[in-house]
Write an enzyme that holds these catalytic residues in place. Structure first.
Site, PDB file in Angstrom:
ATOM      1  N   SER A  90      24.043   3.172  21.005  1.00  0.00           N
ATOM      2  CA  SER A  90      22.796   3.484  21.680  1.00  0.00           C
ATOM      3  C   SER A  90      22.847   2.882  23.074  1.00  0.00           C
ATOM      4  O   SER A  90      23.435   1.813  23.280  1.00  0.00           O
ATOM      5  CB  SER A  90      21.638   2.873  20.887  1.00  0.00           C
ATOM      6  OG  SER A  90      20.533   2.655  21.737  1.00  0.00           O
ATOM      7  N   LYS A 126      23.287  -0.663  17.458  1.00  0.00           N
ATOM      8  CA  LYS A 126      23.322   0.622  16.774  1.00  0.00           C
ATOM      9  C   LYS A 126      24.726   1.199  16.624  1.00  0.00           C
ATOM     10  O   LYS A 126      25.568   1.085  17.501  1.00  0.00           O
ATOM     11  CB  LYS A 126      22.467   1.664  17.525  1.00  0.00           C
ATOM     12  CG  LYS A 126      20.976   1.443  17.439  1.00  0.00           C
ATOM     13  CD  LYS A 126      20.420   1.484  16.016  1.00  0.00           C
ATOM     14  CE  LYS A 126      20.457   2.868  15.415  1.00  0.00           C
ATOM     15  NZ  LYS A 126      19.518   3.791  16.083  1.00  0.00           N
ATOM     16  N   GLU A 146      25.613  14.190  12.100  1.00  0.00           N
ATOM     17  CA  GLU A 146      24.370  14.894  12.449  1.00  0.00           C
ATOM     18  C   GLU A 146      24.678  16.218  13.138  1.00  0.00           C
ATOM     19  O   GLU A 146      23.995  17.223  12.923  1.00  0.00           O
ATOM     20  CB  GLU A 146      23.500  14.001  13.330  1.00  0.00           C
ATOM     21  CG  GLU A 146      22.977  12.793  12.578  1.00  0.00           C
ATOM     22  CD  GLU A 146      22.335  11.757  13.489  1.00  0.00           C
ATOM     23  OE1 GLU A 146      21.159  11.471  13.304  1.00  0.00           O
ATOM     24  OE2 GLU A 146      23.019  11.238  14.383  1.00  0.00           O
ATOM     25  N   HIS A 158      16.475  14.323  -6.855  1.00  0.00           N
ATOM     26  CA  HIS A 158      15.284  14.042  -6.019  1.00  0.00           C
ATOM     27  C   HIS A 158      15.505  12.797  -5.155  1.00  0.00           C
ATOM     28  O   HIS A 158      14.545  12.129  -4.791  1.00  0.00           O
ATOM     29  CB  HIS A 158      14.026  13.845  -6.870  1.00  0.00           C
ATOM     30  CG  HIS A 158      13.851  14.858  -7.953  1.00  0.00           C
ATOM     31  ND1 HIS A 158      13.152  16.030  -7.781  1.00  0.00           N
ATOM     32  CD2 HIS A 158      14.326  14.885  -9.222  1.00  0.00           C
ATOM     33  CE1 HIS A 158      13.182  16.736  -8.904  1.00  0.00           C
ATOM     34  NE2 HIS A 158      13.896  16.065  -9.801  1.00  0.00           N
TER      35      HIS A 158
END
Ligand code: ARG
Length: 477
Positions: A286, A292, A299, A165
């Site tokens: 970024s 960043k 992804e 979880h």
């Protein structure tokens, strides 16, 4: 590729029965040349094997066969160089190549389509294409498995919390965690291997559906093309796309597995976890936030799972409800197959290289395990060893955890009198139980996280990887 509409009726192989050429819009709908040109090398291989067999049974003379073989070789060269001109009236790659062959070698070329239909021809080309892709995916999988195994091997002594979880659950070895992915990808290897076997049944020789009026030598053609066997039923051969479904299914499940690895790298590389740093090679910045470093490669790998699953579902839906044998719907099968192959050829090597170049922060991992109650189960089992029932022990430890949370302490900070106040069964042995190494060392069940068990898993994994490498080497031409 630019496609020109062609209104010359004689340009259609099947024009004899018609009084006028097809509507331009229908030509566009009907044509698959814009995507199935990718089958060209497989179509040509199939045609050469078919022609050789035709010369063996006297349908072609030796001279005609050699003209055809040379002509097809020349066409292959033109396609490879990008010099081949495709036109919409070609419909598909099979027609385009055959027409060009007739241009090049004349009447001999007109005999190539004897004892053959585009129905068995296209299924054969697709099966050969899939065989080739699977060989590459199997090689890609072994590279990924090797990277996973290397990193696991180096993580034999690193402890981190295992999660359920997404909550810290029990301490495990990093090697153990990574070996879970080894198991996943080795199942993928087997799944692709089975899909390869499914693609080793040759449709060619089925004709349109009923078989052909010539004494064709299907076994010989199969052997030349690297198939294991000709199909046993010509109607099935003309209509079967199970090998493509098996391929897309294997790819879809691999997509799920890759997305899970990618998702963990995304989490682990977050500042909240800080377990890994992904190499600059596979991250991007970024345009506005200078600090960043984004895990875009992960992804995108995760995102491809949707596409791989959709391609499997697409072909499943396409095939469902089709009566025997060939139906033109099936022309669209290739779109799903090409898309899946392209995706896998890109993401498998990225996953392997990214895994090989990760930087692990083992002290962050250890701290996450230390600053959690990941040994609570071990404390309960320790009480069981002192004669307390497991249910009772679970309740006692639960209360201690609650107390620690309230007081901002860890289990190991509790004094013996405090422990005894909860249960007289506690003694000084408790302090060994809460030690992370000892908690890991006690998971001696087969497949567990104890160092001996993990060493055995590493050894078993290395043996299987060796066998997989040998399999891959046996596939390369
Ligand atoms: N382009 C077709 C396909 O990809 C080839 C088979 C066409 N067969 C036919 N009978 N029209 O499926």
């Amino acid at each position: 590729m630019t496609l020109e509409p062609d209104s010359d009726n004689d340009n259609f192989f099947w024009s004899g029965r018609f009084q006028k050429p097809p509507h331009e819009l229908f030509q566009q709908l009907n044509a698959s040349i814009s995507f199935d040109w990718r089958l060209a090398p497989y179509d040509i291989r199939g045609s050469i094997a078919h022609a050789r067999m035709l010369s063996g049974i006297g349908v072609l003379t030796a001279e005609e066969f050699s003209m055809i073989e040379q002509g097809l070789g020349r066409i292959m060269g033109e396609i490879a160089r990008g010099d081949f001109v495709f036109c919409l009236a070609d419909e598909d790659i099979h027609t385009a190549i055959e027409k060009k062959l007739i241009d090049l070698v004349g009447d001999a070329g007109k005999k190539l389509h004897t004892a053959r239909s585009r129905n068995d021809q296209v299924a054969t080309g697709l099966a050969l294409y899939i065989q080739d892709q699977i060989s590459q995916h199997l090689a890609g999988l072994t590279a990924l498995l090797e990277a996973v195994l290397d990193r696991a091997d180096a993580g034999r002594d690193v402890i981190l919390p295992g999660y359920t979880h997404l909550q810290r659950a029990q301490p495990v070895l990093l090697a153990h965690h990574l070996l879970a992915y080894f198991e996943m990808y080795s199942r993928d290897f087997v799944r692709f291997w089975r899909a390869l076997d499914a693609a080793k049944t040759m449709p060619l020789g089925a004709g349109a559906l009923a078989g052909v009026n010539y004494p064709v030598k299907r076994n010989e053609v199969a052997a030349e093309l690297g198939f294991d066997r000709p199909g046993a039923n010509s109607m099935d051969d003309a209509s079967n796309r199970d090998f493509a479904l098996d391929y897309l299914n294997a790819a879809s499940i691999l997509g799920v597995h890759l997305s899970r690895l990618a998702a963990e790298y995304i989490l682990w590389s977050s500042q909240e976890f800080g377990f890994v740093e992904i190499s600059d090679d596979f991250t991007s910045g970024s345009s506005i936030m200078p600090q960043k470093k984004n895990p875009d490669a992960c992804e995108l790998i995760r995102g491809k799972a949707a596409r791989l699953a959709a391609n499997h579902l697409g072909l499943t839906s396409l095939m469902a409800g089709l009566p025997l044998a060939y139906n033109k719907d099936m022309q669209e099968d290739k779109i799903y197959v090409f898309d899946t192959a392209d995706a896998l050829l890109l993401i498998l090597p990225v996953a392997a290289e990214m895994t090989a170049t990760l930087t692990f922060d083992s002290s962050r991992m250890r701290r996450a395990a230390e600053t959690s109650f990941a040994v609570a189960t071990d404390v309960a089992d320790y009480l069981v060893g002192k004669g307390v029932s497991f249910r009772e022990a679970h309740r006692i430890v639960g209360r201690l955890v609650r107390q620690c949370i309230d007081e901002g302490r860890m289990l190991g900070d509790l004094e013996l009198p405090e422990l005894k106040a909860e249960s007289p069964a506690f003694d000084a042995g408790f302090y060994q139980v809460v030690d992370l190494e000892s908690a890991v060392a006690r998971k001696q069940s087969y497949g567990g996280t104890a160092p001996e068990q993990v060493a055995a898993q590493l050894k078993f994994a290395a043996e299987r990887l060796k066998a997989m490498r040998e399999t891959v080497a046996s596939l390369s031409p």
